[in-house]
Enzyme design. Structure first.
Site, PDB file in Angstrom:
ATOM      1  N   ARG A 159      26.605  35.717  43.721  1.00 55.62           N
ATOM      2  CA  ARG A 159      27.371  35.525  44.963  1.00 55.62           C
ATOM      3  C   ARG A 159      28.498  36.557  45.069  1.00 55.62           C
ATOM      4  O   ARG A 159      28.766  37.090  46.149  1.00 55.62           O
ATOM      5  CB  ARG A 159      27.937  34.101  45.003  1.00 55.62           C
ATOM      6  CG  ARG A 159      28.609  33.765  46.324  1.00 55.62           C
ATOM      7  CD  ARG A 159      28.726  32.267  46.540  1.00 55.62           C
ATOM      8  NE  ARG A 159      29.420  31.999  47.786  1.00 55.62           N
ATOM      9  CZ  ARG A 159      30.706  31.665  47.863  1.00 55.62           C
ATOM     10  NH1 ARG A 159      31.429  31.576  46.763  1.00 55.62           N
ATOM     11  NH2 ARG A 159      31.261  31.432  49.035  1.00 55.62           N
ATOM     12  N   LYS A 253      43.935  35.042  34.073  1.00 55.92           N
ATOM     13  CA  LYS A 253      42.549  35.446  33.757  1.00 55.92           C
ATOM     14  C   LYS A 253      42.185  36.740  34.487  1.00 55.92           C
ATOM     15  O   LYS A 253      41.657  37.683  33.899  1.00 55.92           O
ATOM     16  CB  LYS A 253      41.598  34.310  34.150  1.00 55.92           C
ATOM     17  CG  LYS A 253      40.118  34.699  34.282  1.00 55.92           C
ATOM     18  CD  LYS A 253      39.403  34.763  32.957  1.00 55.92           C
ATOM     19  CE  LYS A 253      37.974  35.259  33.086  1.00 55.92           C
ATOM     20  NZ  LYS A 253      37.106  34.481  33.938  1.00 55.92           N
ATOM     21  N   PRO A 270      40.361  38.068  28.231  1.00 62.16           N
ATOM     22  CA  PRO A 270      40.314  37.139  29.373  1.00 62.16           C
ATOM     23  C   PRO A 270      39.862  35.753  28.901  1.00 62.16           C
ATOM     24  O   PRO A 270      38.832  35.620  28.246  1.00 62.16           O
ATOM     25  CB  PRO A 270      39.270  37.777  30.303  1.00 62.16           C
ATOM     26  CG  PRO A 270      39.227  39.227  29.890  1.00 62.16           C
ATOM     27  CD  PRO A 270      39.466  39.221  28.414  1.00 62.16           C
ATOM     28  N   ASP A 272      38.806  31.901  29.804  1.00 59.91           N
ATOM     29  CA  ASP A 272      38.405  30.864  30.760  1.00 59.91           C
ATOM     30  C   ASP A 272      38.046  29.619  29.952  1.00 59.91           C
ATOM     31  O   ASP A 272      38.228  29.576  28.729  1.00 59.91           O
ATOM     32  CB  ASP A 272      37.239  31.341  31.640  1.00 59.91           C
ATOM     33  CG  ASP A 272      36.037  31.803  30.816  1.00 59.91           C
ATOM     34  OD1 ASP A 272      35.966  31.480  29.600  1.00 59.91           O
ATOM     35  OD2 ASP A 272      35.172  32.491  31.371  1.00 59.91           O
ATOM     36  N   GLN A 316      35.161  40.092  22.390  1.00 57.37           N
ATOM     37  CA  GLN A 316      34.880  38.921  23.228  1.00 57.37           C
ATOM     38  C   GLN A 316      33.780  39.227  24.242  1.00 57.37           C
ATOM     39  O   GLN A 316      32.992  38.356  24.596  1.00 57.37           O
ATOM     40  CB  GLN A 316      36.154  38.481  23.950  1.00 57.37           C
ATOM     41  CG  GLN A 316      36.021  37.165  24.660  1.00 57.37           C
ATOM     42  CD  GLN A 316      36.482  37.229  26.101  1.00 57.37           C
ATOM     43  OE1 GLN A 316      37.165  38.148  26.510  1.00 57.37           O
ATOM     44  NE2 GLN A 316      36.084  36.259  26.883  1.00 57.37           N
TER      45      GLN A 316
END
Length: 318
Positions: A159, A253, A270, A272, A316
């Site tokens: 999206r 973030k 980052p 989440d 990461q």
């Protein structure tokens, strides 16, 4: 593909088609896997245009990339080819080589980093053994990276990709037509800072993100400027993140994503809910309380920086 423009260019999906229009760099799969990096949600301007070939926009030029054994092959589509006037001189091979080296940060040796992370972290070593190598962090244009990641909140890759495509078609300069597909540059700050930009973005399906994209474009235009945003590459990580978090729609973030992927802050992690869960469940880290507050972001980032070192953000990403 538009009036007053010459013939549509044909997609070049392999070096064998037009060998003289392709160049290559030495780049083994252990250093880079296009299929993993370009589809990972770091960037939203590339698509697999034919099996194994990736086409996208980089530096206001349209490229097709392909990997064959230890070579990274590429071709750049020139504006003259479709009849439109060139905006810039055609780059020479050394320049285009350097653009790709910079974008993929090929001066950073990935196998040595994987070994160091694996030595420091048995869990990383196990995960790295189960997945192919070649995942690296891109070095993107700060404006494009920032405005793209504002669109990522409560969203998914397909999206977001469609939203960024609509954004570029509506506000960006058309670069060329490829197999009858018009391809546009990422919009300028001034285009997105216009008085009607928010309403146009809402009409394009951006929802509440419309005011953040146009608002941040306006704030940068009236404040830092694009040059000031680029200069954040030279300031400490904490300062760059603080400045980014003053912009509309930019939380910790998003700021960390931009620091890592556009501002040379390899230590930015980052965070989440997925990363938070990994820190608690797999590493037993008692961090962050009950919700992802800025303090929790800081604690979790510090935990992984302590574990993985100065390129923790790269680890990461794997």
């Amino acid at each position: 593909c538009g009036r007053g423009v010459g013939a549509t260019m044909k997609l070049r999906d392999a070096p064998s088609a037009c060998p003289s229009l392709w160049r290559s760099l030495h780049c083994p799969p252990a250093e880079l896997r296009l299929d993993l990096v370009l589809s990972s949600g770091q960037t939203f301007r590339w698509w697999e245009s034919s099996p194994g070939a990736w086409t996208g926009v980089l530096g206001e030029r349209v490229w097709t990339l392909r990997q064959e054994r230890d070579r990274l092959w590429y071709t750049v589509y020139g504006e003259r080819e479709d009849g439109s006037p060139p905006e810039a001189p055609k780059p020479d091979g050394a320049e285009t080589d350097q653009i790709l080296r910079d974008y993929f940060q090929l001066d950073v040796g990935l196998p040595a980093l994987y070994r160091a992370w694996g030595a420091a972290d048995p869990l990383f070593r196990k995960v790295a053994n189960d997945f192919p190598a070649g995942v690296r962090v891109l070095r993107q244009d700060p404006v494009e990276c920032l405005l793209s990641f504002i669109c990522t909140s409560n969203n998914h890759i397909s999206r977001i990709t469609a939203m960024i495509e609509r954004l570029c078609q509506a506000f960006g300069r058309r670069l060329c037509c490829l197999d009858a597909r018009p391809i546009h540059a990422f919009p300028s700050l001034s285009a997105l800072a216009g008085a009607d930009a928010e309403a146009r973005l809402r009409a394009l399906g951006f929802g509440y993100r419309a005011k953040f994209v146009s608002g941040s474009a306006r704030a940068i235009t009236e404040g830092l400027g694009a040059e000031g945003l680029h200069r954040l590459r030279t300031v400490p990580y904490a300062e760059a993140r603080r400045v980014l978090c003053t912009l509309p729609g930019v939380g910790t973030k998003v700021a960390d994503c931009v620091c890592l992927m556009a501002l040379d802050k390899a230590e930015a992690v980052p965070v989440d809910t997925h990363v938070w869960r990994i820190a608690r469940q797999r590493y037993g880290a008692t961090l962050g309380g009950r919700s992802l507050t800025p303090r929790a972001h800081q604690e979790i980032g510090d935990f992984f920086r302590g574990l993985w070192g100065p390129r923790a953000g790269w680890a990461q990403a794997v």
